[in-house]
Design a protein around this motif. Structure first.
Motif, PDB file in Angstrom:
ATOM      1  N   MET A 120      66.490  44.467  37.394  1.00 58.70           N
ATOM      2  CA  MET A 120      66.205  45.246  38.030  1.00 58.70           C
ATOM      3  C   MET A 120      64.677  44.516  37.815  1.00 58.70           C
ATOM      4  N   GLU A 121      64.403  44.131  39.793  1.00 55.78           N
ATOM      5  CA  GLU A 121      63.151  44.092  39.610  1.00 55.78           C
ATOM      6  C   GLU A 121      61.865  44.453  39.109  1.00 55.78           C
ATOM      7  N   ILE A 122      61.200  44.142  38.514  1.00 59.02           N
ATOM      8  CA  ILE A 122      59.729  44.859  37.865  1.00 59.02           C
ATOM      9  C   ILE A 122      58.056  44.283  39.110  1.00 59.02           C
ATOM     10  N   LYS A 123      57.361  45.710  39.209  1.00 63.14           N
ATOM     11  CA  LYS A 123      56.243  45.563  40.040  1.00 63.14           C
ATOM     12  C   LYS A 123      55.454  44.759  39.412  1.00 63.14           C
ATOM     13  N   ILE A 124      54.888  43.924  39.292  1.00 62.37           N
ATOM     14  CA  ILE A 124      53.255  43.779  38.583  1.00 62.37           C
ATOM     15  C   ILE A 124      52.622  44.472  38.415  1.00 62.37           C
ATOM     16  N   LYS A 125      51.907  45.123  37.725  1.00 62.62           N
ATOM     17  CA  LYS A 125      49.826  45.079  37.348  1.00 62.62           C
ATOM     18  C   LYS A 125      49.381  44.243  36.885  1.00 62.62           C
ATOM     19  N   ALA A 126      48.591  43.420  37.568  1.00 65.82           N
ATOM     20  CA  ALA A 126      48.164  41.868  36.386  1.00 65.82           C
ATOM     21  C   ALA A 126      46.350  42.336  36.161  1.00 65.82           C
ATOM     22  N   ILE A 127      46.057  42.414  35.308  1.00 63.49           N
ATOM     23  CA  ILE A 127      43.996  41.512  35.071  1.00 63.49           C
ATOM     24  C   ILE A 127      44.307  40.073  35.836  1.00 63.49           C
ATOM     25  N   VAL A 128      43.201  39.799  36.073  1.00 60.13           N
ATOM     26  CA  VAL A 128      43.023  38.544  35.720  1.00 60.13           C
ATOM     27  C   VAL A 128      41.093  38.670  35.483  1.00 60.13           C
ATOM     28  N   THR A 129      41.315  37.606  35.257  1.00 62.33           N
ATOM     29  CA  THR A 129      39.801  36.772  34.956  1.00 62.33           C
ATOM     30  C   THR A 129      39.284  35.623  35.743  1.00 62.33           C
ATOM     31  N   GLY A 130      38.311  35.825  35.481  1.00 64.91           N
ATOM     32  CA  GLY A 130      37.811  33.967  35.532  1.00 64.91           C
ATOM     33  C   GLY A 130      38.050  34.214  37.198  1.00 64.91           C
ATOM     34  N   ALA A 131      37.638  35.796  37.946  1.00 60.77           N
ATOM     35  CA  ALA A 131      38.122  34.920  39.781  1.00 60.77           C
ATOM     36  C   ALA A 131      36.555  34.217  40.593  1.00 60.77           C
ATOM     37  N   SER A 132      35.956  34.605  39.951  1.00 60.07           N
ATOM     38  CA  SER A 132      34.395  33.838  40.876  1.00 60.07           C
ATOM     39  C   SER A 132      34.488  32.407  40.102  1.00 60.07           C
ATOM     40  N   GLY A 133      35.891  32.097  39.781  1.00 60.04           N
ATOM     41  CA  GLY A 133      35.922  30.486  39.616  1.00 60.04           C
ATOM     42  C   GLY A 133      36.621  29.923  40.353  1.00 60.04           C
ATOM     43  N   MET A 134      37.526  28.485  40.653  1.00 60.26           N
ATOM     44  CA  MET A 134      38.088  28.157  40.879  1.00 60.26           C
ATOM     45  C   MET A 134      39.577  28.410  40.886  1.00 60.26           C
ATOM     46  N   VAL A 135      39.407  28.280  39.613  1.00 63.02           N
ATOM     47  CA  VAL A 135      41.166  28.759  38.684  1.00 63.02           C
ATOM     48  C   VAL A 135      41.391  30.424  39.625  1.00 63.02           C
ATOM     49  N   GLY A 136      40.191  30.983  39.134  1.00 66.67           N
ATOM     50  CA  GLY A 136      40.700  33.235  38.593  1.00 66.67           C
ATOM     51  C   GLY A 136      41.290  32.805  40.497  1.00 66.67           C
ATOM     52  N   GLU A 137      40.010  32.477  41.283  1.00 65.68           N
ATOM     53  CA  GLU A 137      39.695  32.558  42.528  1.00 65.68           C
ATOM     54  C   GLU A 137      41.466  32.494  43.446  1.00 65.68           C
ATOM     55  N   GLY A 138      42.009  30.931  42.714  1.00 62.32           N
ATOM     56  CA  GLY A 138      43.245  30.665  43.355  1.00 62.32           C
ATOM     57  C   GLY A 138      43.908  31.819  43.538  1.00 62.32           C
ATOM     58  N   VAL A 139      44.246  31.982  41.397  1.00 61.12           N
ATOM     59  CA  VAL A 139      45.274  32.801  40.973  1.00 61.12           C
ATOM     60  C   VAL A 139      45.355  34.590  41.858  1.00 61.12           C
ATOM     61  N   LEU A 140      44.078  34.595  42.070  1.00 64.92           N
ATOM     62  CA  LEU A 140      44.044  36.458  42.700  1.00 64.92           C
ATOM     63  C   LEU A 140      44.617  36.163  43.235  1.00 64.92           C
ATOM     64  N   HIS A 141      44.037  34.685  44.568  1.00 66.82           N
ATOM     65  CA  HIS A 141      44.982  35.036  45.995  1.00 66.82           C
ATOM     66  C   HIS A 141      45.904  35.170  45.986  1.00 66.82           C
ATOM     67  N   GLU A 142      46.740  34.374  45.381  1.00 67.85           N
ATOM     68  CA  GLU A 142      48.218  33.997  45.808  1.00 67.85           C
ATOM     69  C   GLU A 142      48.964  36.260  45.024  1.00 67.85           C
ATOM     70  N   CYS A 143      47.984  36.689  44.279  1.00 62.33           N
ATOM     71  CA  CYS A 143      48.111  37.602  43.269  1.00 62.33           C
ATOM     72  C   CYS A 143      48.340  39.083  44.468  1.00 62.33           C
ATOM     73  N   LEU A 144      47.519  38.639  45.495  1.00 65.06           N
ATOM     74  CA  LEU A 144      46.786  39.591  46.391  1.00 65.06           C
ATOM     75  C   LEU A 144      48.232  39.478  47.564  1.00 65.06           C
ATOM     76  N   LEU A 145      48.180  38.099  47.752  1.00 68.06           N
ATOM     77  CA  LEU A 145      50.005  38.148  48.988  1.00 68.06           C
ATOM     78  C   LEU A 145      50.560  38.395  48.007  1.00 68.06           C
ATOM     79  N   ASP A 146      50.859  38.443  47.200  1.00 65.85           N
ATOM     80  CA  ASP A 146      52.527  38.324  47.071  1.00 65.85           C
ATOM     81  C   ASP A 146      52.805  39.987  46.536  1.00 65.85           C
ATOM     82  N   PRO A 147      54.192  40.416  47.695  1.00 67.61           N
ATOM     83  CA  PRO A 147      53.694  41.543  47.447  1.00 67.61           C
ATOM     84  C   PRO A 147      55.180  41.973  46.484  1.00 67.61           C
ATOM     85  N   GLN A 148      55.339  41.157  45.363  1.00 67.55           N
ATOM     86  CA  GLN A 148      56.129  41.375  44.160  1.00 67.55           C
ATOM     87  C   GLN A 148      54.740  41.608  42.477  1.00 67.55           C
ATOM     88  N   VAL A 149      53.288  41.871  43.648  1.00 70.73           N
ATOM     89  CA  VAL A 149      52.584  42.135  42.991  1.00 70.73           C
ATOM     90  C   VAL A 149      51.882  43.526  42.997  1.00 70.73           C
TER      91      VAL A 149
END
Length: 223
Positions: free
Chosen positions: A1-30
């Motif tokens: 069964m496909e899981i829906k992701i509810k994610a906590i992201v830290t470091g989103a004001s930095g380059m890596v965290g912002e990049g990961v957050l961007h992908e999370c917001l784009l992805d319908p599985q999140v």
């Protein structure tokens, strides 16, 4: 069964965290994203919630808001340049474990993804201070009672176009990306690869807990 992701992201004001957050917001599985930061990340989105919290050594005041998540993408970190080992240890090992221990109690079904770095020393006994500290951090995170723990060891990550928190020195080297990808593919990926890899490892798991650059690129393409 496909899981829906509810994610906590830290470091989103930095380059890596912002990049990961961007992908999370784009992805319908999140399905939902909670950003915890010392300052606003500067992003708004219908599935994004944000908590501003200044002290990551004590997240007990916000613990009641951290239940119900099944992923943490821990992108908070500092450079070791100019730091003595006790200070770097405190900001890398102690801070990360404090947050992770709280989350493991609240969300035992969580996948915890930690951004480490290429060259990290799993033996904890090597010559490089930062690599020893990162290695101990990885090792002790993997002892916590999460569903899954993965240590991501990216090398050069090509920035996602349009994002604002790109490290300043990257403007001097991004032009080299096509060449680096050609001559050193095992050390080069994109920020988008990292974000997608974290999402996919949460959904699908992986055969290794230490995720090198070649694994990041494999995971990014899994669907």
């Amino acid at each position: 069964m496909e899981i829906k992701i509810k994610a906590i992201v830290t470091g989103a004001s930095g380059m890596v965290g912002e990049g990961v957050l961007h992908e999370c917001l784009l992805d319908p599985q999140v399905e939902a994203v909670l950003v915890i930061g010392r300052k606003p990340c500067g992003t708004t989105h219908p599935k994004l919630k944000e908590i501003i919290h200044s002290d990551f050594f004590d997240i007990s005041p916000i613990a009641d808001q951290l239940s119900g998540y099944n992923a943490c993408y821990f992108c908070l970190g500092v450079s070791s340049v100019g730091m003595k080992e006790p200070e770097y240890y405190e900001l890398t090992y102690t801070l990360t474990l404090n947050v992770a221990q709280t989350l493991s109690k609240l969300n035992p079904d969580m996948t915890f993804c930690y951004v480490s770095g290429v060259g990290t020393d799993s033996t904890e006994n090597g010559r490089l201070m930062w690599a020893r500290v990162k290695g101990k951090t990885e090792n002790d995170l993997m002892k916590l009672p999460f569903k899954q723990v993965f240590a991501f060891r990216p090398g050069y990550m090509h920035p996602t176009p349009g994002l604002k928190n790109v490290n300043k020195y990257y403007k001097y080297i991004t032009w080299m990306y096509p060449l680096l990808r050609l001559i050193y593919p095992a050390g080069v990926s994109t920020m988008a690869d990292l974000g997608r890899a974290m999402i996919n490892v949460t959904r699908l798991g992986y055969s290794k807990q230490v995720i090198e650059v070649t694994d990041i690129k494999v995971l990014a393409k899994m669907g």
